[in-house]
Each structure stands twice: as C-alpha cells, then as structure tokens.
Write a protein that holds these residues in place. Structure first.
Motif, mmCIF file in Angstrom:
data_model
loop_
_atom_site.group_PDB
_atom_site.id
_atom_site.type_symbol
_atom_site.label_atom_id
_atom_site.label_comp_id
_atom_site.label_asym_id
_atom_site.label_seq_id
_atom_site.Cartn_x
_atom_site.Cartn_y
_atom_site.Cartn_z
ATOM 1 N N PRO A 20 0.793 -1.228 0.000
ATOM 2 C CA PRO A 20 0.000 0.000 0.000
ATOM 3 C C PRO A 20 0.829 1.283 0.000
ATOM 4 O O PRO A 20 0.468 2.258 -0.678
ATOM 5 C CB PRO A 20 -0.826 -0.137 1.280
ATOM 6 N N SER A 21 1.933 1.316 0.741
ATOM 7 C CA SER A 21 2.761 2.524 0.748
ATOM 8 C C SER A 21 3.338 2.807 -0.633
ATOM 9 O O SER A 21 3.415 3.973 -1.058
ATOM 10 C CB SER A 21 3.889 2.384 1.774
ATOM 11 N N SER A 22 3.738 1.762 -1.356
ATOM 12 C CA SER A 22 4.238 1.955 -2.713
ATOM 13 C C SER A 22 3.122 2.395 -3.649
ATOM 14 O O SER A 22 3.332 3.218 -4.553
ATOM 15 C CB SER A 22 4.885 0.666 -3.238
ATOM 16 N N PHE A 23 1.934 1.844 -3.446
ATOM 17 C CA PHE A 23 0.788 2.269 -4.244
ATOM 18 C C PHE A 23 0.566 3.772 -4.096
ATOM 19 O O PHE A 23 0.428 4.501 -5.094
ATOM 20 C CB PHE A 23 -0.459 1.497 -3.813
ATOM 21 N N LEU A 24 0.521 4.247 -2.856
ATOM 22 C CA LEU A 24 0.274 5.674 -2.641
ATOM 23 C C LEU A 24 1.381 6.535 -3.242
ATOM 24 O O LEU A 24 1.129 7.640 -3.724
ATOM 25 C CB LEU A 24 0.145 5.958 -1.150
ATOM 26 N N ALA A 25 2.602 6.038 -3.228
ATOM 27 C CA ALA A 25 3.733 6.827 -3.724
ATOM 28 C C ALA A 25 3.875 6.771 -5.240
ATOM 29 O O ALA A 25 4.285 7.759 -5.865
ATOM 30 C CB ALA A 25 5.024 6.348 -3.065
ATOM 31 N N TYR A 26 3.523 5.633 -5.877
ATOM 32 C CA TYR A 26 3.913 5.438 -7.267
ATOM 33 C C TYR A 26 2.801 5.007 -8.217
ATOM 34 O O TYR A 26 2.991 5.063 -9.434
ATOM 35 C CB TYR A 26 5.029 4.386 -7.344
ATOM 36 N N ALA A 27 1.670 4.554 -7.723
ATOM 37 C CA ALA A 27 0.619 4.078 -8.627
ATOM 38 C C ALA A 27 0.078 5.234 -9.469
ATOM 39 O O ALA A 27 -0.011 6.376 -9.009
ATOM 40 C CB ALA A 27 -0.503 3.414 -7.845
ATOM 41 N N VAL A 28 -0.297 4.905 -10.709
ATOM 42 C CA VAL A 28 -0.673 5.918 -11.695
ATOM 43 C C VAL A 28 -2.050 5.605 -12.284
ATOM 44 O O VAL A 28 -2.333 4.465 -12.650
ATOM 45 C CB VAL A 28 0.370 5.968 -12.827
ATOM 46 N N ASP A 29 -2.886 6.627 -12.369
ATOM 47 C CA ASP A 29 -4.129 6.581 -13.150
ATOM 48 C C ASP A 29 -3.785 7.117 -14.530
ATOM 49 O O ASP A 29 -3.884 8.315 -14.786
ATOM 50 C CB ASP A 29 -5.189 7.425 -12.447
ATOM 51 N N TYR A 30 -3.354 6.232 -15.441
ATOM 52 C CA TYR A 30 -2.678 6.680 -16.663
ATOM 53 C C TYR A 30 -3.584 7.473 -17.595
ATOM 54 O O TYR A 30 -3.144 8.447 -18.204
ATOM 55 C CB TYR A 30 -2.089 5.475 -17.392
ATOM 56 N N ARG A 31 -4.831 7.079 -17.730
ATOM 57 C CA ARG A 31 -5.744 7.762 -18.652
ATOM 58 C C ARG A 31 -6.695 8.713 -17.933
ATOM 59 O O ARG A 31 -7.630 9.230 -18.547
ATOM 60 C CB ARG A 31 -6.552 6.736 -19.451
ATOM 61 N N GLY A 32 -6.477 8.960 -16.659
ATOM 62 C CA GLY A 32 -7.328 9.886 -15.931
ATOM 63 C C GLY A 32 -8.733 9.381 -15.716
ATOM 64 O O GLY A 32 -9.707 10.147 -15.760
ATOM 65 N N ALA A 33 -8.858 8.098 -15.438
ATOM 66 C CA ALA A 33 -10.176 7.489 -15.249
ATOM 67 C C ALA A 33 -10.769 7.791 -13.880
ATOM 68 O O ALA A 33 -11.932 7.483 -13.626
ATOM 69 C CB ALA A 33 -10.082 5.980 -15.448
ATOM 70 N N GLY A 34 -9.977 8.334 -12.972
ATOM 71 C CA GLY A 34 -10.483 8.670 -11.652
ATOM 72 C C GLY A 34 -10.076 7.696 -10.569
ATOM 73 O O GLY A 34 -10.404 7.907 -9.393
ATOM 74 N N ARG A 35 -9.377 6.629 -10.942
ATOM 75 C CA ARG A 35 -8.894 5.684 -9.942
ATOM 76 C C ARG A 35 -7.647 4.998 -10.474
ATOM 77 O O ARG A 35 -7.490 4.817 -11.685
ATOM 78 C CB ARG A 35 -9.952 4.638 -9.576
ATOM 79 N N ARG A 36 -6.751 4.656 -9.562
ATOM 80 C CA ARG A 36 -5.529 3.940 -9.919
ATOM 81 C C ARG A 36 -5.808 2.445 -9.793
ATOM 82 O O ARG A 36 -6.072 1.957 -8.703
ATOM 83 C CB ARG A 36 -4.394 4.364 -8.994
ATOM 84 N N ASP A 37 -5.750 1.743 -10.910
ATOM 85 C CA ASP A 37 -6.190 0.344 -10.932
ATOM 86 C C ASP A 37 -5.041 -0.559 -11.374
ATOM 87 O O ASP A 37 -4.837 -0.791 -12.568
ATOM 88 C CB ASP A 37 -7.373 0.193 -11.882
ATOM 89 N N ILE A 38 -4.296 -1.074 -10.384
ATOM 90 C CA ILE A 38 -3.212 -2.012 -10.695
ATOM 91 C C ILE A 38 -3.696 -3.460 -10.650
ATOM 92 O O ILE A 38 -2.902 -4.379 -10.802
ATOM 93 C CB ILE A 38 -2.020 -1.833 -9.735
ATOM 94 N N TRP A 39 -4.990 -3.643 -10.475
ATOM 95 C CA TRP A 39 -5.570 -4.990 -10.422
ATOM 96 C C TRP A 39 -6.028 -5.452 -11.807
ATOM 97 O O TRP A 39 -5.784 -6.602 -12.174
ATOM 98 C CB TRP A 39 -6.737 -5.029 -9.442
#
Length: 329
Positions: A194-213
C-alpha cells in the motif's frame, strides 16, 4: 522466523475467535484483537479517513490464521541461484514475455517514453511479480495486514501499511472487498505494498482511480513511474554477464565495490563471449550471485534501482535476464 506455539486452552469457550483459529499474539501485545482494532480505527480517524470507510473496511474483521501460517513457515529448501533462475526465467516465461511485449508494444512505447524506462524492463517486472497478471494473490489485503500488524513482530511496519490501505480505499481507488493481494499485503499485477501504491501508482488515462488490479495501462505506468522516481537511467541497461580471467581476485566482487568499466577491463574482465567491455564511462560492480564458482555479472546503476524494488541479487539479476531474453540476448 520462529513458529508461534499453539495456545493450550483451545477448548475454552470464552476465548475469542482469533484464538480458536490458532492465533497466538506476540509477547507484549496484551490487548485482544477487537480492542487493538479500535486503536487502529482511532488512528485512522485522526489521519482524516472517513468513518464510513472504516465501518465498511473494519467491521467484522478477524485475524486470518492462514496468513500467520505462511508468515511463520520456514522454507525447507533454499534455492541456489541456478535453480532460482531456472524457475523464475524459464523458457515458458521468456516466450510469454515476448508475446506480451509484442501485444502491448504501442502503449509500452508510449509509457516508456513518458517515464524514461525501456519497455522490456516493465514487462520483466510484470512477469516476475505476477506472471503477467495471472497470479496476484487471493487474500483480503486489509485483513492480512491487520493480522500481521497485530502479530507484533513487525507490527509498526504492517500497521503503517494497514493505514495506507485504508487511505487507498478512502480515496476511492478500490473497495475493501476487491482489494485482494498476497498474504503479506502486496497488491495487484505489480504487487505493490500500500505505501508503494500511494507513492507510485498511476491513473494513466485519468479514469479517476488507480487500478493495478485489472488495468494494464495503469500497471505498466505504475511500474515505470516507480523505476523512474527511484533513479532509472533510460540510456543504460542493467548490466551484463562477463567472464573472469584465471586467478581473478573474487574479493573484488560485491555490490558495494564500484569501478569504471575501463578499470574492470584492465583487471582482465571480458564480455561473456570473450569480447571487450563497452567503451562507455560507466561505473559497475561485479556480482557473483551463484557464489565464487558461479556466473559473473557487471551491473550498473539501473541494477541498483531494481534492488530498491526488491533487495535480492537473485531477483534483480532475474529481471535483467528476462528483459534481455525478450530481445534474444
């Protein structure tokens, strides 16, 4: 890690469910799980997480006995480097990596150019972390992290990750029910904590949520953003296999020792095929992940960047090997 002993009074009906499941809180944790979880809730509220989020994420939460079992289990056999590499970078994974690189070439080039990371390294990390999204873990992340935080041996680390997981839910990136991952809390196709998610996860197309799943573009961009932010060099590779001359002083090996490629060449090191080392002004370290009689590699700063993702020499070398294998090296 040593195994926890089973509680001796499993038949006592007054024990909480956690104990009946085989729970044994770490020494010094004298409160029951519900009381401890109440403290987490208070801390989360103080950090600005909404009560409705906490009601949904924490209500009915119980320790997960299987998480403790996996955390406490000692491996019976530790793989040596050759076995590890054969298992992690086998022919099937190399073939799949090449297909995935080709299938996603356009978006990988776009993301690679934006973040300054060669696409083959994005695919290599994706492949090794989750088998290209196939194996992402089936544990409820909030429950797993709460279990490990309450256990006590690494409570501060996992409590912080639990609070970060609650923040991710509060920000609307995913629901508690859909937040699944490994028994240790690593999430999604990139296996971010989770800490890495908050620091580095990206919502690449601006969909409103970061979805690494489920969103490959977010997965690729998040991996690339991580590498870029922690020091990746787009004009360099990770390293290369080399051959050592007879009588070479292997005491010079080690990630902490840096020399220029020219200095290593003067010591007699050559490419694996016997050719000269590149004539570039790069510093490199000599590593022998398989021991003094195993294969030798000269590794560059990008290798150190991979070590920030996972501090294992085996892991970082496997990432480099898989990335090279996609190009037939």
């Amino acid at each position: 890690m040593s195994c926890r002993s089973r509680l001796r009074r499993l038949a006592t009906v007054a024990l909480p469910l956690a104990l009946l499941l085989g729970w044994s809180p770490a020494r010094g944790n004298e409160v029951d799980f519900a009381t401890w979880l109440g403290g987490v809730r208070k801390e989360a509220l103080a950090n600005g997480i909404r009560p409705a989020t906490l009601d949904r994420a924490l209500t009915g939460l119980q320790p997960i006995a299987r998480v403790l079992e996996l955390d406490q289990r000692q491996p019976e056999h530790v793989l040596d480097f050759a076995d590890y590499l054969r298992r992690v970078v086998n022919d099937d994974r190399i073939a799949t990596a090449r297909r995935r690189l080709a299938e996603n070439r356009a978006v990988l080039r776009e993301i690679g150019a934006k973040y300054g990371v060669q696409p083959r390294f994005i695919v290599a990390l994706w492949g090794i972390e989750s088998d290209f999204g196939r194996l992402t873990g089936g544990f409820p992340v909030i429950g797993a992290l709460a279990t490990l935080a309450y256990d006590g041996r690494r409570s501060a680390f996992f409590r912080g990750e639990l609070l970060d997981a609650l923040k991710i839910v509060d920000e609307g990136d995913i629901t508690p029910e859909a937040m699944r991952g490994s028994w240790a809390g690593a999430m999604g196709q990139s296996q971010f904590m989770p800490s890495s998610f908050l620091a580095y996860a990206v919502d690449y197309r601006g969909a409103g949520r970061r979805d690494i799943w489920t969103n490959r573009e977010d997965v690729f961009a998040s991996i690339a953003n991580y590498l870029s932010r922690v020091g990746w060099h787009a004009d360099e590779t990770w390293g290369r296999p080399v051959q050592l001359p007879p009588g070479f002083d292997r005491a010079l090996a080690g990630i902490e020792t840096r020399k220029s490629l020219a200095a290593w060449a003067r010591l007699g090191i050559r490419r694996r095929d016997g050719g000269r080392l590149p004539a570039r002004a790069l510093d490199a370290s000599l590593i022998l992940p398989g021991g003094p009689d195993g294969p030798a590699f000269l590794v560059y700063d990008n290798f150190r960047t991979i070590l920030k993702w996972n501090s294992s020499l085996f892991f970082a070398t496997a990432v480099g090997h898989l990335a090279d294998s996609m190009e037939g090296r």
